[in-house]
Design an enzyme around this catalytic site. Sequence first.
Site, PDB file in Angstrom:
ATOM      1  N   GLU A   1      55.346  36.060  -4.396  1.00 41.51           N
ATOM      2  CA  GLU A   1      53.751  36.097  -4.185  1.00 41.51           C
ATOM      3  C   GLU A   1      53.094  37.146  -3.348  1.00 41.51           C
ATOM      4  O   GLU A   1      52.326  37.767  -3.705  1.00 41.51           O
ATOM      5  CB  GLU A   1      53.569  34.695  -3.650  1.00 41.51           C
ATOM      6  CG  GLU A   1      52.356  34.179  -3.410  1.00 41.51           C
ATOM      7  CD  GLU A   1      52.152  32.768  -2.765  1.00 41.51           C
ATOM      8  OE1 GLU A   1      50.854  32.138  -3.065  1.00 41.51           O
ATOM      9  OE2 GLU A   1      52.892  32.244  -2.231  1.00 41.51           O
ATOM     10  N   HIS A   2      53.488  37.234  -1.948  1.00 41.06           N
ATOM     11  CA  HIS A   2      53.047  38.113  -0.900  1.00 41.06           C
ATOM     12  C   HIS A   2      53.973  39.049  -0.388  1.00 41.06           C
ATOM     13  O   HIS A   2      55.270  38.818  -0.212  1.00 41.06           O
ATOM     14  CB  HIS A   2      52.724  37.261   0.476  1.00 41.06           C
ATOM     15  CG  HIS A   2      51.870  36.012   0.230  1.00 41.06           C
ATOM     16  ND1 HIS A   2      52.333  34.624   0.264  1.00 41.06           N
ATOM     17  CD2 HIS A   2      50.227  35.766  -0.156  1.00 41.06           C
ATOM     18  CE1 HIS A   2      51.177  33.949   0.279  1.00 41.06           C
ATOM     19  NE2 HIS A   2      50.161  34.642  -0.240  1.00 41.06           N
TER      20      HIS A   2
END
Length: 433
Positions: free
Chosen positions: A318-319
């Site tokens: 995700e990040h």
Amino acid sequence: MATILKHAVPKSEVTASLAQVRETVTGVIADIRARGDEAVRAYSEKFDKWSPDSFRLTDEEVEKIVASVPQQVIDDIRFVQEQVRTFARHQLDSLREFEVETLPGVRLGQKHIPVQAAGAYIPGGRYPLTASAHMTIVTAKVAGVPRVVACTPPIHGEIPAATVAAMHLAGADEIWLLGGVQAVAAMSVGTDTMRPVNLIAGPGNAYVAEAKRQLFGEIGIDLFAGPTEILVLADDQADPFVCAVDLLSQAEHGPDSPAVLITTSREVAEKTIAEVERLLPGMPTRDFAEPAWRDHGQVHVVDTLDELYSLADDFAFEHVEVLTAEPRLALERMTQYGALFLGEGTCVSFGDKVIGTNHVLPTRGAARYTGGLWVGKYLKTVTYQEVTDTDSQTLLGRLCGRAARVELFEGHARSGDVRAAKAAGDELPWNTA
């Protein structure tokens, strides 16, 4: 080859817990379908100890709650929402409607229509996630959604005033103090007091994510989401202290939030682990961050930047925070991530809270096929066609007849035949009337 200095728990353990979540969610949704508001109230009482006369706040109640929020908080909410609004408007500007004439008298077009009702889920529970109101509601309103229903749970039996303020300032048309599976199910299937929506967006715990998964198809969703993930990429110039702080910044989301470091430096890897262990005991959110790091934290050491970027794409997290000498190389070298945070001056927390890009992002490998929430998620890109030239109508009608019969679709072929007959007088041997 990567050297793994810290492993996560086996995936089989994660899968087993998800099976229990799935079973629970299935039962709750079925009950709400059958009993509507009665079931919604029962689950709100059970899970949130919350059962007001009405779960929907009136305009007067919203105004009173917003007035109770400190002015500095209101000012900060307005500032952040303007950053989100500005970026979403730029995204909208990048989408183009068009009409093109491909043949004489043949016009093909594309236009964007906003969904007519969207549900915004803003998590509560332990944390009042005001930022999720910005991301889901502001973006929907920029897209032109006329009705946005926003749900958030009470926190320990109390109204989360700052979250309500954020929902109101973002432009929510309905604000409901309702959380969990019962909120997602009510927005999806509708009850006597809540009209259903067309699409639901927003993060949530494993139960909320599973509810969205099970209801997808009946309603649209932004994406399939799981626990927050952070992947830090570091070379030998990276500061282990910064690496550790940023890994823990996302681990505090929940005990199942993966925090992973990939580095070309064994020294950076070992010092980062040491810094995490030093910082953890003093964290106010240690009860979440510690098990997250213990069970889902990983540290990988690779030989080259090529290996670093390749392994990072395999994670498809995700990040992805890039703490290297040339962080913008990641824009060229990586293809599978939710969002990139380039250089030491940029942290994942900026994206979560203040910078303006959307923080609702793909997890559990979904970055292999989708990006995160953006203005386009609230739009239906539709097409239209028009044929007004008789020569083109003849050409396409005859072609359609031949093409459809190759596939044995006689009904399709006859529709084409009729157009050619109308335009050019072609015979219709199948029409015996």
